[in-house]
Each structure stands twice: as C-alpha cells, then as structure tokens.
Scaffold this active site. Sequence first.
Site, PDB file in Angstrom:
ATOM      1  CB  SER A   1      -0.852   0.049   1.277  1.00 33.22           C
ATOM      2  OG  SER A   1      -1.741  -1.015   1.347  1.00 33.22           O
TER       3      SER A   1
ATOM      4  CG  HIS B   1      -2.047  -0.731  -4.463  1.00 38.33           C
ATOM      5  ND1 HIS B   1      -2.548   0.528  -4.239  1.00 38.33           N
ATOM      6  CD2 HIS B   1      -2.237  -1.401  -3.295  1.00 38.33           C
ATOM      7  CE1 HIS B   1      -2.998   0.623  -3.005  1.00 38.33           C
ATOM      8  NE2 HIS B   1      -2.831  -0.541  -2.419  1.00 38.33           N
TER       9      HIS B   1
ATOM     10  CD  GLU C   1      -3.043   3.135  -7.127  1.00 37.32           C
ATOM     11  OE1 GLU C   1      -3.448   4.302  -7.111  1.00 37.32           O
ATOM     12  OE2 GLU C   1      -2.442   2.619  -6.167  1.00 37.32           O
TER      13      GLU C   1
ATOM     14  CG  ASN D   1      -3.453   3.546  -0.361  1.00 43.12           C
ATOM     15  OD1 ASN D   1      -4.682   3.573  -0.361  1.00 43.12           O
ATOM     16  ND2 ASN D   1      -2.769   2.427  -0.245  1.00 43.12           N
TER      17      ASN D   1
HETATM   18  N1  CAA Z   1     -17.138 -11.554  -2.981  1.00 42.33           N
HETATM   19  C1  CAA Z   1     -18.360 -11.700  -3.546  1.00 42.33           C
HETATM   20  N2  CAA Z   1     -19.403 -10.906  -3.251  1.00 42.33           N
HETATM   21  C2  CAA Z   1     -19.199  -9.945  -2.318  1.00 42.33           C
HETATM   22  C3  CAA Z   1     -17.956  -9.738  -1.682  1.00 42.33           C
HETATM   23  C4  CAA Z   1     -16.903 -10.603  -2.056  1.00 42.33           C
HETATM   24  N3  CAA Z   1     -15.692 -10.478  -1.501  1.00 42.33           N
HETATM   25  N4  CAA Z   1     -18.069  -8.704  -0.812  1.00 42.33           N
HETATM   26  C5  CAA Z   1     -19.337  -8.265  -0.892  1.00 42.33           C
HETATM   27  N5  CAA Z   1     -20.011  -9.010  -1.793  1.00 42.33           N
HETATM   28  C6  CAA Z   1     -21.418  -8.859  -2.190  1.00 42.33           C
HETATM   29  C7  CAA Z   1     -22.318  -8.780  -0.958  1.00 42.33           C
HETATM   30  O1  CAA Z   1     -22.623 -10.067  -0.476  1.00 42.33           O
HETATM   31  C8  CAA Z   1     -23.526  -8.063  -1.493  1.00 42.33           C
HETATM   32  O2  CAA Z   1     -24.364  -8.979  -2.179  1.00 42.33           O
HETATM   33  P1  CAA Z   1     -25.975  -8.788  -2.199  1.00 42.33           P
HETATM   34  O3  CAA Z   1     -26.206  -7.552  -3.020  1.00 42.33           O
HETATM   35  O4  CAA Z   1     -26.478 -10.014  -2.866  1.00 42.33           O
HETATM   36  O5  CAA Z   1     -26.389  -8.660  -0.772  1.00 42.33           O
HETATM   37  C9  CAA Z   1     -22.931  -7.094  -2.537  1.00 42.33           C
HETATM   38  O6  CAA Z   1     -21.604  -7.599  -2.839  1.00 42.33           O
HETATM   39  C10 CAA Z   1     -22.800  -5.671  -2.022  1.00 42.33           C
HETATM   40  O7  CAA Z   1     -22.119  -5.680  -0.774  1.00 42.33           O
HETATM   41  P2  CAA Z   1     -22.672  -5.006   0.553  1.00 42.33           P
HETATM   42  O8  CAA Z   1     -24.151  -5.196   0.655  1.00 42.33           O
HETATM   43  O9  CAA Z   1     -21.817  -5.483   1.691  1.00 42.33           O
HETATM   44  O10 CAA Z   1     -22.380  -3.464   0.499  1.00 42.33           O
HETATM   45  P3  CAA Z   1     -22.183  -2.340  -0.612  1.00 42.33           P
HETATM   46  O11 CAA Z   1     -23.304  -2.267  -1.564  1.00 42.33           O
HETATM   47  O12 CAA Z   1     -21.801  -1.142   0.158  1.00 42.33           O
HETATM   48  O13 CAA Z   1     -20.884  -2.731  -1.472  1.00 42.33           O
HETATM   49  C11 CAA Z   1     -18.532  -2.304  -1.439  1.00 42.33           C
HETATM   50  C12 CAA Z   1     -19.701  -3.091  -0.865  1.00 42.33           C
HETATM   51  C13 CAA Z   1     -18.349  -2.634  -2.926  1.00 42.33           C
HETATM   52  C14 CAA Z   1     -17.306  -2.761  -0.662  1.00 42.33           C
HETATM   53  C15 CAA Z   1     -18.765  -0.762  -1.297  1.00 42.33           C
HETATM   54  O14 CAA Z   1     -19.199  -0.464   0.006  1.00 42.33           O
HETATM   55  C16 CAA Z   1     -17.530   0.046  -1.589  1.00 42.33           C
HETATM   56  O15 CAA Z   1     -17.178   0.267  -2.739  1.00 42.33           O
HETATM   57  N6  CAA Z   1     -16.831   0.528  -0.509  1.00 42.33           N
HETATM   58  C17 CAA Z   1     -15.604   1.276  -0.632  1.00 42.33           C
HETATM   59  C18 CAA Z   1     -14.439   0.320  -0.675  1.00 42.33           C
HETATM   60  C19 CAA Z   1     -13.143   1.035  -0.874  1.00 42.33           C
HETATM   61  O16 CAA Z   1     -13.024   2.246  -0.860  1.00 42.33           O
HETATM   62  N7  CAA Z   1     -12.087   0.237  -1.051  1.00 42.33           N
HETATM   63  C20 CAA Z   1     -10.743   0.718  -1.158  1.00 42.33           C
HETATM   64  C21 CAA Z   1     -10.079   0.562   0.182  1.00 42.33           C
HETATM   65  S1  CAA Z   1      -8.438   1.245   0.186  1.00 42.33           S
HETATM   66  C22 CAA Z   1      -7.515   0.040  -0.514  1.00 42.33           C
HETATM   67  O17 CAA Z   1      -7.964  -1.014  -0.852  1.00 42.33           O
HETATM   68  C23 CAA Z   1      -6.072   0.375  -0.722  1.00 42.33           C
HETATM   69  C24 CAA Z   1      -5.133   0.180   0.386  1.00 42.33           C
HETATM   70  O18 CAA Z   1      -3.962  -0.086   0.084  1.00 42.33           O
HETATM   71  C25 CAA Z   1      -5.500   0.315   1.816  1.00 42.33           C
HETATM   72  P1  NAD Z   2      -3.705  -9.494   6.189  1.00 39.55           P
HETATM   73  O1  NAD Z   2      -3.083  -9.352   7.529  1.00 39.55           O
HETATM   74  O2  NAD Z   2      -5.179  -9.695   6.079  1.00 39.55           O
HETATM   75  O3  NAD Z   2      -3.026 -10.710   5.396  1.00 39.55           O
HETATM   76  C1  NAD Z   2      -1.658 -10.925   5.356  1.00 39.55           C
HETATM   77  C2  NAD Z   2      -1.435 -12.441   5.257  1.00 39.55           C
HETATM   78  O4  NAD Z   2      -0.078 -12.683   4.933  1.00 39.55           O
HETATM   79  C3  NAD Z   2      -1.735 -13.173   6.570  1.00 39.55           C
HETATM   80  O5  NAD Z   2      -2.685 -14.195   6.301  1.00 39.55           O
HETATM   81  C4  NAD Z   2      -0.387 -13.748   6.995  1.00 39.55           C
HETATM   82  O6  NAD Z   2      -0.474 -15.025   7.591  1.00 39.55           O
HETATM   83  C5  NAD Z   2       0.338 -13.826   5.660  1.00 39.55           C
HETATM   84  N1  NAD Z   2       1.806 -13.764   5.762  1.00 39.55           N
HETATM   85  C6  NAD Z   2       2.547 -12.949   6.549  1.00 39.55           C
HETATM   86  N2  NAD Z   2       3.863 -13.155   6.318  1.00 39.55           N
HETATM   87  C7  NAD Z   2       3.939 -14.120   5.353  1.00 39.55           C
HETATM   88  C8  NAD Z   2       5.007 -14.756   4.682  1.00 39.55           C
HETATM   89  N3  NAD Z   2       6.277 -14.438   4.947  1.00 39.55           N
HETATM   90  N4  NAD Z   2       4.718 -15.709   3.757  1.00 39.55           N
HETATM   91  C9  NAD Z   2       3.434 -16.052   3.473  1.00 39.55           C
HETATM   92  N5  NAD Z   2       2.362 -15.447   4.068  1.00 39.55           N
HETATM   93  C10 NAD Z   2       2.622 -14.495   4.988  1.00 39.55           C
HETATM   94  O7  NAD Z   2      -3.242  -8.198   5.362  1.00 39.55           O
HETATM   95  P2  NAD Z   2      -3.932  -7.549   4.065  1.00 39.55           P
HETATM   96  O8  NAD Z   2      -4.889  -6.515   4.491  1.00 39.55           O
HETATM   97  O9  NAD Z   2      -4.352  -8.651   3.147  1.00 39.55           O
HETATM   98  O10 NAD Z   2      -2.672  -6.781   3.438  1.00 39.55           O
HETATM   99  C11 NAD Z   2      -1.709  -7.452   2.667  1.00 39.55           C
HETATM  100  C12 NAD Z   2      -0.948  -6.444   1.838  1.00 39.55           C
HETATM  101  O11 NAD Z   2      -1.851  -5.771   0.940  1.00 39.55           O
HETATM  102  C13 NAD Z   2      -0.250  -5.351   2.657  1.00 39.55           C
HETATM  103  O12 NAD Z   2       0.932  -4.995   2.011  1.00 39.55           O
HETATM  104  C14 NAD Z   2      -1.269  -4.218   2.602  1.00 39.55           C
HETATM  105  O13 NAD Z   2      -0.703  -2.957   2.810  1.00 39.55           O
HETATM  106  C15 NAD Z   2      -1.780  -4.374   1.177  1.00 39.55           C
HETATM  107  N6  NAD Z   2      -3.121  -3.823   0.924  1.00 39.55           N
HETATM  108  C16 NAD Z   2      -4.068  -3.882   1.901  1.00 39.55           C
HETATM  109  C17 NAD Z   2      -5.332  -3.378   1.620  1.00 39.55           C
HETATM  110  C18 NAD Z   2      -6.423  -3.419   2.654  1.00 39.55           C
HETATM  111  O14 NAD Z   2      -7.472  -2.778   2.459  1.00 39.55           O
HETATM  112  N7  NAD Z   2      -6.277  -4.149   3.748  1.00 39.55           N
HETATM  113  C19 NAD Z   2      -5.622  -2.850   0.353  1.00 39.55           C
HETATM  114  C20 NAD Z   2      -4.611  -2.860  -0.632  1.00 39.55           C
HETATM  115  C21 NAD Z   2      -3.352  -3.331  -0.330  1.00 39.55           C
END
Ligand code: CAA
Ligand code: NAD
Length: 297
Positions: A127, A148, A160, A198
């Site tokens: 991330s 990503h 990405e 991010n």
């Molecule tokens: N697999 C299959 N189906 C799934 C699922 C999955 N993993 N997750 C959810 N669903 C299904 C649900 O069961 C639901 O089905 P029904 O319509 O039949 O009930 C449907 O998808 C919609 O889900 P929800 O009812 O839970 O809720 P929602 O309409 O709000 O949609 C969402 C969920 C798509 C996640 C939406 O809330 C959303 O877009 N949220 C924002 C997510 C976001 O910003 N993500 C980025 C995070 S940052 C990141 O990822 C980067 C980083 O490095 C940290």
């Molecule tokens: P998580 O904690 O849910 O999963 C990480 C997994 O990696 C765990 O199941 C752990 O057992 C396993 N693990 C740790 N060390 C390991 C190794 N050496 N070999 C094999 N498996 C190992 O974390 P996450 O949220 O899935 O995040 C994973 C990566 O993705 C991070 O770099 C995070 O920044 C990135 N990411 C996270 C998100 C998010 O929304 N959580 C979104 C995009 C990217």
Amino acid sequence: MKIEKVGVVGCGLMGHGIVQVAAQGGCTVVALETEQAYLDTGLGRIEKSIAKLASKGVEKGKMSEEEAKAWAATVQGRITGTTNRADLADCDLVVEAIVEDLGAKKELFTALGEICKAETIFASNTSSFPVAEMAEASGRPERFVGLHFFNPVQLMRLVEVVRTDKTDEDVYAEARAFGEACGKTPVSCKDTPGFVVNRLLVPYMVQAINMFDRGDASAADIDAAMQLGCGHPMGPLTLTDYVGLDTTLSILEGWCERYPDEPAFGIPESLRTKVAEGKLGRKTGEGYYTWDGDKRS
Ligand code: CAA
Ligand code: NAD
C-alpha cells in the site's frame, strides 16, 4: 511470455481476493501461507465468494444454474494452496500480499529470487512502501512491478500498476495485461508514496479519525456526512475498519519515518491505542465500530 501460472503470497484480506480474480481470469494459482490454518481460512473465503458470485450471475440472468455450477468448479479447480515456498518455483508471476512490513517483504523477495525461475515476474501489492527497495532485494529489479489491488479485490475495479526506473517495458506490459485478465482497469503509477489512491485516501482517513478523536462529530455522523454529502459508498471510519487499523497504522508509520516533515502523514492517537488493544477493525470484530462478521453491528 504469457502469464499462465501465478503464485500469491499471503492469503489474508487481499491475498485471497487476488488468488480468486487471477483464477477467474484463467490462470492456475498457487496460494502460499505461513501456516495451514491461515491457508484454510483464505481458501474458505474464496469458496464462499465464488459461490456468491455464481448465485448472483444466476439471479441477474447472466448464467443458468448449470453454467454457474460449472463456472464455480472451473475457477475453484485452478486454485491450490501450499505452505512451501519451493512450490512457487515455476510460476510466471508471483504477487506478494503479506503484512505491510518492509523487512518481511524484502526477506521474502530475496528468498524468492533464489527459488523462482529466471523469467518469473515479481509484484508487490504494498500500500505504501517503495517498490524499488523490494525490487533490489529480489535480485531482479528489471522484472519487478507494483500491482496494487483494492479491497475487496473481487468487487473493486482498479489496479495500480507501478513501475520503477528499472522495470523492463515488456514486464510492465505483461503486468498490465495480467491486471486486465483479472477484470481490472489498470492505471500507471510512478513509485511514489501511496501511488495515486492511497496518497489521497489515507490522509483523508486520518482527518476523519482526528475529527472523531476531537469529538467534532460522532463516527456515525462523520460517515453519514461523507456518504450522503459526497456520494461515497462507505464513510471514512467504516473504511478504516474495513482496511484494517493495523494496516493503516503500518502505512502511516512507514511514511512518518521517511517523510517526517509531511503534515498529511500524522498518526492519530486513537489509531495507535486501538491497534495496541488488538482492535484492528472488521477482521477482529472491533475498531471504530463493532462488527458482527462482515456487517457493522
Ligand atoms: N465476494 C463476492 N461478493 C461480495 C464480496 C466478495 N468479496 N463482498 C461483498 N459481496 C457482495 C455482498 O454479499 C452483497 O451482495 P448482495 O447484493 O447479494 O447482498 C454485494 O456484494 C454488495 O455488498 P454489501 O451489501 O456489503 O455493500 P455495498 O453495496 O456497500 O458494497 C462495497 C460493498 C463494494 C465494498 C462498497 O461499500 C464500496 O465500494 N466501498 C468502498 C471500498 C473502498 O473504498 N475500497 C478501497 C479501500 S483502500 C484500498 O484497498 C487500498 C489500500 O492499500 C489500503
Ligand atoms: P492481512 O493481515 O489480512 O493478510 C496478510 C497475510 O499474509 C496473513 O494471512 C499472513 O499469515 C500472511 N503472511 C505474513 N507473512 C507471510 C510470509 N512471509 N509468507 C506467506 N504469508 C505471509 O493483510 P492484508 O490486508 O491482506 O494486506 C496485505 C498487503 O496488501 C499489505 O501490504 C497491505 O498494505 C496491502 N493492501 C491492503 C489493503 C487493505 O485494504 N487491507 C488494500 C490494498 C493493499
């Protein structure tokens, strides 16, 4: 080279989704975890998600019941799990999705550099960390990219694709094509902190947590404001719980260390406290909200 066999390291929140979309895209996929129990949890989530997508396909009239069953069995049949790194030796691409810990990622890539065939492309789902540092650790910086994905991987449409100064053009093109095969729209990013999403999203989450910590508004009101006022699908505090407080903290700690003068990267006190208490968000049942499984309670 066409990417046919993919290794995914880490089968947690992100890894299990990457395994699944790669298999849906037609690749044979090996999921690597540290322990069988974590692997079983990840593979179990994949099974549920595939079943959900199959039943939605039927509901929406995109597939018959029989076609849905066959599709689910085909996708599932492309996936295997392992706890042995050596099983990734002949993969065309390995995507790393382990914890957000640069030391652990570098150690992994150094080992994979020795284990995998010379043609294997390496990708990190980090991330926030510099892709170039992991690329150097792998011993094959020209065959290294950032891929990503977004959470939940099965539903979010973006990937990405990050290139460093050393990424080979053909490797970059292969990685983009893989992202497209996974059903995602790729965007090109340079190796900058947080890439595009991010760099914008995490400081916004931090501001929301700071508002909550100051008592400016309740968590529910901050989230409702951004959902109803800006059309966001989730408010920022729900999203922090969804991403994981531990992952959010690791992102910020890495940035604070590297960019101590950047005010957008401050760490809210409640984030540190909650992580220390094991309140990591949806995955542990409590963060800024309490959770009942996948739903906010
Ligand atoms: N697999 C299959 N189906 C799934 C699922 C999955 N993993 N997750 C959810 N669903 C299904 C649900 O069961 C639901 O089905 P029904 O319509 O039949 O009930 C449907 O998808 C919609 O889900 P929800 O009812 O839970 O809720 P929602 O309409 O709000 O949609 C969402 C969920 C798509 C996640 C939406 O809330 C959303 O877009 N949220 C924002 C997510 C976001 O910003 N993500 C980025 C995070 S940052 C990141 O990822 C980067 C980083 O490095 C940290
Ligand atoms: P998580 O904690 O849910 O999963 C990480 C997994 O990696 C765990 O199941 C752990 O057992 C396993 N693990 C740790 N060390 C390991 C190794 N050496 N070999 C094999 N498996 C190992 O974390 P996450 O949220 O899935 O995040 C994973 C990566 O993705 C991070 O770099 C995070 O920044 C990135 N990411 C996270 C998100 C998010 O929304 N959580 C979104 C995009 C990217």
